[in-house]
Design a protein around this motif. Structure first.
Motif, PDB file in Angstrom:
ATOM      1  N   ALA A   1       0.838  -1.199   0.000  1.00 26.93           N
ATOM      2  CA  ALA A   1       0.000   0.000   0.000  1.00 26.93           C
ATOM      3  C   ALA A   1       0.872   1.247   0.000  1.00 26.93           C
ATOM      4  CB  ALA A   1      -0.908  -0.002   1.227  1.00 26.93           C
ATOM      5  N   ALA A   2       0.470   2.251  -0.779  1.00 24.64           N
ATOM      6  CA  ALA A   2       1.214   3.506  -0.834  1.00 24.64           C
ATOM      7  C   ALA A   2       1.160   4.191   0.529  1.00 24.64           C
ATOM      8  CB  ALA A   2       0.629   4.410  -1.903  1.00 24.64           C
ATOM      9  N   THR A   3       2.310   4.671   0.956  1.00 23.02           N
ATOM     10  CA  THR A   3       2.399   5.361   2.242  1.00 23.02           C
ATOM     11  C   THR A   3       2.587   6.853   2.010  1.00 23.02           C
ATOM     12  OG1 THR A   3       3.392   3.417   3.271  1.00 23.02           O
ATOM     13  CG2 THR A   3       3.635   5.512   4.424  1.00 23.02           C
ATOM     14  N   ALA A   4       1.725   7.651   2.613  1.00 24.73           N
ATOM     15  CA  ALA A   4       1.820   9.101   2.436  1.00 24.73           C
ATOM     16  C   ALA A   4       2.950   9.666   3.286  1.00 24.73           C
ATOM     17  CB  ALA A   4       0.496   9.762   2.818  1.00 24.73           C
ATOM     18  N   ALA A   5       3.772  10.524   2.679  1.00 18.11           N
ATOM     19  CA  ALA A   5       4.846  11.182   3.427  1.00 18.11           C
ATOM     20  C   ALA A   5       4.281  12.229   4.375  1.00 18.11           C
ATOM     21  CB  ALA A   5       5.842  11.821   2.466  1.00 18.11           C
ATOM     22  N   ILE A   6       3.125  12.784   4.015  1.00 14.90           N
ATOM     23  CA  ILE A   6       2.428  13.760   4.864  1.00 14.90           C
ATOM     24  C   ILE A   6       1.264  13.033   5.529  1.00 14.90           C
ATOM     25  CG2 ILE A   6       1.224  15.969   4.952  1.00 14.90           C
ATOM     26  CD1 ILE A   6       4.135  16.234   4.143  1.00 14.90           C
ATOM     27  N   GLN A   7       1.320  12.909   6.860  1.00 13.44           N
ATOM     28  CA  GLN A   7       0.376  12.037   7.558  1.00 13.44           C
ATOM     29  C   GLN A   7      -0.803  12.771   8.187  1.00 13.44           C
ATOM     30  OE1 GLN A   7       0.393   8.707   7.785  1.00 13.44           O
ATOM     31  NE2 GLN A   7       2.316   8.329   6.691  1.00 13.44           N
ATOM     32  N   ASP A   8      -0.703  14.093   8.362  1.00 14.40           N
ATOM     33  CA  ASP A   8      -1.793  14.814   9.017  1.00 14.40           C
ATOM     34  C   ASP A   8      -1.782  16.267   8.557  1.00 14.40           C
ATOM     35  OD1 ASP A   8       0.142  16.240  10.723  1.00 14.40           O
ATOM     36  OD2 ASP A   8       0.308  14.335  11.785  1.00 14.40           O
ATOM     37  N   PHE A   9      -2.854  16.981   8.892  1.00 20.63           N
ATOM     38  CA  PHE A   9      -3.010  18.357   8.404  1.00 20.63           C
ATOM     39  C   PHE A   9      -1.958  19.284   9.013  1.00 20.63           C
ATOM     40  CE2 PHE A   9      -5.380  22.515   8.351  1.00 20.63           C
ATOM     41  CZ  PHE A   9      -5.275  22.703   6.981  1.00 20.63           C
ATOM     42  N   ALA A  10      -1.558  19.041  10.247  1.00 21.31           N
ATOM     43  CA  ALA A  10      -0.524  19.880  10.861  1.00 21.31           C
ATOM     44  C   ALA A  10       0.784  19.770  10.083  1.00 21.31           C
ATOM     45  CB  ALA A  10      -0.313  19.478  12.321  1.00 21.31           C
ATOM     46  N   SER A  11       1.142  18.547   9.690  1.00 18.51           N
ATOM     47  CA  SER A  11       2.355  18.341   8.892  1.00 18.51           C
ATOM     48  C   SER A  11       2.203  18.987   7.517  1.00 18.51           C
ATOM     49  CB  SER A  11       2.642  16.851   8.738  1.00 18.51           C
ATOM     50  OG  SER A  11       2.843  16.247   9.998  1.00 18.51           O
ATOM     51  N   PHE A  12       0.991  18.908   6.980  1.00 17.69           N
ATOM     52  CA  PHE A  12       0.727  19.533   5.691  1.00 17.69           C
ATOM     53  C   PHE A  12       0.954  21.040   5.754  1.00 17.69           C
ATOM     54  CE2 PHE A  12      -2.212  21.741   2.829  1.00 17.69           C
ATOM     55  CZ  PHE A  12      -1.870  21.170   1.607  1.00 17.69           C
ATOM     56  N   LEU A  13       0.447  21.663   6.810  1.00 18.98           N
ATOM     57  CA  LEU A  13       0.592  23.123   6.933  1.00 18.98           C
ATOM     58  C   LEU A  13       2.055  23.533   7.070  1.00 18.98           C
ATOM     59  CD1 LEU A  13      -2.384  24.127   9.256  1.00 18.98           C
ATOM     60  CD2 LEU A  13      -2.152  24.496   6.786  1.00 18.98           C
ATOM     61  N   LEU A  14       2.837  22.744   7.788  1.00 17.01           N
ATOM     62  CA  LEU A  14       4.264  23.047   7.906  1.00 17.01           C
ATOM     63  C   LEU A  14       4.934  22.988   6.534  1.00 17.01           C
ATOM     64  CD1 LEU A  14       5.236  21.104  11.168  1.00 17.01           C
ATOM     65  CD2 LEU A  14       5.132  23.586  10.846  1.00 17.01           C
ATOM     66  N   ALA A  15       4.608  21.950   5.754  1.00 17.60           N
ATOM     67  CA  ALA A  15       5.180  21.816   4.407  1.00 17.60           C
ATOM     68  C   ALA A  15       4.642  22.899   3.473  1.00 17.60           C
ATOM     69  CB  ALA A  15       4.874  20.425   3.856  1.00 17.60           C
ATOM     70  N   TRP A  16       3.380  23.268   3.665  1.00 15.87           N
ATOM     71  CA  TRP A  16       2.743  24.309   2.853  1.00 15.87           C
ATOM     72  C   TRP A  16       3.520  25.628   2.940  1.00 15.87           C
ATOM     73  CZ3 TRP A  16      -1.288  24.961  -0.541  1.00 15.87           C
ATOM     74  CH2 TRP A  16      -1.839  26.228  -0.685  1.00 15.87           C
ATOM     75  N   GLU A  17       3.998  25.944   4.124  1.00 10.86           N
ATOM     76  CA  GLU A  17       4.739  27.191   4.321  1.00 10.86           C
ATOM     77  C   GLU A  17       6.084  27.185   3.608  1.00 10.86           C
ATOM     78  OE1 GLU A  17       3.550  29.898   5.668  1.00 10.86           O
ATOM     79  OE2 GLU A  17       1.656  28.852   6.017  1.00 10.86           O
ATOM     80  N   MET A  18       6.573  26.007   3.236  1.00 13.56           N
ATOM     81  CA  MET A  18       7.865  25.889   2.559  1.00 13.56           C
ATOM     82  C   MET A  18       7.741  25.898   1.044  1.00 13.56           C
ATOM     83  SD  MET A  18       9.812  25.804   5.156  1.00 13.56           S
ATOM     84  CE  MET A  18      11.379  25.381   4.397  1.00 13.56           C
ATOM     85  N   VAL A  19       6.511  25.915   0.530  1.00 10.62           N
ATOM     86  CA  VAL A  19       6.282  25.879  -0.913  1.00 10.62           C
ATOM     87  C   VAL A  19       6.682  27.210  -1.538  1.00 10.62           C
ATOM     88  CG1 VAL A  19       4.485  25.803  -2.685  1.00 10.62           C
ATOM     89  CG2 VAL A  19       4.497  24.110  -0.839  1.00 10.62           C
ATOM     90  N   ASN A  20       7.508  27.147  -2.574  1.00 12.51           N
ATOM     91  CA  ASN A  20       7.979  28.356  -3.258  1.00 12.51           C
ATOM     92  C   ASN A  20       7.404  28.541  -4.652  1.00 12.51           C
ATOM     93  OD1 ASN A  20       9.766  29.564  -1.320  1.00 12.51           O
ATOM     94  ND2 ASN A  20      11.181  27.860  -1.695  1.00 12.51           N
ATOM     95  N   ASP A  21       6.971  27.438  -5.276  1.00 16.06           N
ATOM     96  CA  ASP A  21       6.468  27.530  -6.639  1.00 16.06           C
ATOM     97  C   ASP A  21       5.574  26.327  -6.927  1.00 16.06           C
ATOM     98  OD1 ASP A  21       8.229  25.382  -7.069  1.00 16.06           O
ATOM     99  OD2 ASP A  21       9.792  26.662  -7.925  1.00 16.06           O
ATOM    100  N   ALA A  22       5.085  26.254  -8.172  1.00 14.35           N
ATOM    101  CA  ALA A  22       4.147  25.191  -8.536  1.00 14.35           C
ATOM    102  C   ALA A  22       4.793  23.811  -8.478  1.00 14.35           C
ATOM    103  CB  ALA A  22       3.583  25.455  -9.932  1.00 14.35           C
ATOM    104  N   ARG A  23       6.080  23.724  -8.741  1.00 14.54           N
ATOM    105  CA  ARG A  23       6.765  22.428  -8.652  1.00 14.54           C
ATOM    106  C   ARG A  23       6.767  21.939  -7.204  1.00 14.54           C
ATOM    107  NH1 ARG A  23      10.072  21.264 -13.264  1.00 14.54           N
ATOM    108  NH2 ARG A  23      10.085  22.972 -14.760  1.00 14.54           N
ATOM    109  N   ASP A  24       7.062  22.832  -6.274  1.00 20.05           N
ATOM    110  CA  ASP A  24       7.011  22.461  -4.860  1.00 20.05           C
ATOM    111  C   ASP A  24       5.605  22.041  -4.461  1.00 20.05           C
ATOM    112  OD1 ASP A  24       9.681  23.133  -4.592  1.00 20.05           O
ATOM    113  OD2 ASP A  24       9.308  25.025  -3.549  1.00 20.05           O
TER     114      ASP A  24
END
Length: 351
Positions: free
Chosen positions: A184-207
């Protein structure tokens, strides 16, 4: 030496493949599905096939970084990366291969790839005889036998270099067949809190693409939880609207799609948008996109702050909430996204 003749299962796969070809079925993936095997198993069954066989296959050793670097010698080729709902085909030349944070980048004038070799398990050099002559390719599969990337020679490609590459990277094990492993595929982002932390690091559409892809089935839930100024759902037919508008207005697009092993990009204008049954297609010289509209379960307008201001994207998800593909404006380094693209995305009707 026809090794599969000693193995009734592999011999049957070869025989059934030939019958399907004679019946006019051309796509390996569809033939494999009919035979209830993976595409990788279909290809691997032809390792060691005789020289006069319909398909001849050589196993490649898993030195993926060096192998991709050697692909520059092939000249002009077609790179193909897909998932179940979207096929991305791009002509060009493999050039510089670099590595950063365990991700391999192939960045040429046309070929633009991000490769994650942890998902590359099998590689093959494939030659197949057909009405138009011999089609030569390099094909790579994950542990489940699902294709992660393919490279097809064009008429202007260097066949001598291809044959030399196949010999140089030939594996010592040339026994036919592979054993597939499903997980089964395992998500690297496991919860919304982790998502928001990664969201703040997004710089462009590729990210953004990488982030949404890492969420697997959680992508839908996380987009639903974002503030409306960051993500809004739009009708699923907006993929067609956006591509047709981009073609009519000559917008320069960034189109990203892929799978766990590879992300492939097109950056530039598109011209010919054609609908064929369930498929929404871009059919341009040097770039083809084939998107199953009936696989789009939800579409999202996503707006994020990047290095050069706000940027807008259209993210398409399947019924499992997994990212299919992402459309954005092709960014000129150091400049904000095109105003016409931002206006187009902003005017899309909301659900």
């Amino acid at each position: 030496m026809n090794l599969p003749l000693k193995n009734p299962v592999l011999a049957e796969i070869r025989q059934q493949f030939q019958l399907e070809r004679q019946a006019g079925r051309a796509r390996h993936r569809e033939i494999a599905e009919k035979l209830n095997i993976s595409e990788g198993e279909l290809i691997a069954a032809h390792v060691g096939a005789p020289a006069d066989g319909l398909m001849r296959v050589t196993c490649l050793r898993p030195d993926w970084h060096a192998l991709l670097g050697a692909c520059a010698s092939l000249g002009q080729i077609m790179a193909l990366t897909r998932n179940a709902a979207c096929v991305h085909e791009k002509d060009g030349v493999y050039s510089a291969v670099t590595e950063q944070s365990k991700v391999i980048y192939v960045r040429g004038e046309q070929i633009d790839l991000q490769c994650r070799f942890a998902h590359w398990q099998h590689g093959f050099a494939v030659e197949e005889s057909g009405e138009k002559g011999v089609q030569r390719s390099l094909q790579f599969y994950d542990a489940a036998g699902i294709a992660v990337h393919k490279l097809f020679l064009r008429p202007q490609s260097d066949v001598t270099a291809y044959l030399a590459l196949g010999e140089a990277f030939s594996d010592t094990n040339q026994l036919p067949g592979i054993t597939v492993q499903f997980s089964a595929a395992t998500a690297a982002i496991q919860d919304f809190a982790s998502f928001l932390l990664a969201w703040e690091m997004v710089n462009d559409a590729r990210d953004l693409y990488v982030l949404l892809a890492q969420c697997q089935g959680g992508c839908l839930s996380y987009l639903q939880q974002l503030a409306p100024e960051a993500a809004l759902q739009v009708p699923v037919n907006m993929a067609r609207v956006v591509l047709e508008k981009a073609a009519a207005e000559a917008f320069s697009l960034l189109i990203l799609t892929g799978n766990a092993g590879v992300t492939q990009a097109h950056s530039g204008p598109i011209d010919k948008v054609v609908v064929m049954g369930p498929w929404l297609n871009v059919l341009d010289p040097g770039f083809n996109l084939h998107l199953r509209e009936d696989h789009i379960a939800s579409a999202w307008m996503v707006i994020q702050s990047g290095m050069h201001g706000l940027f807008s994207s259209l993210a398409l998800l399947n019924q499992d909430g997994v990212l299919i593909t992402l459309f954005a404006s092709a960014i000129v380094p150091g400049k904000p996204e095109a105003r016409a693209w931002a206006d187009l995305i902003e005017r899309l009707p909301k659900v």
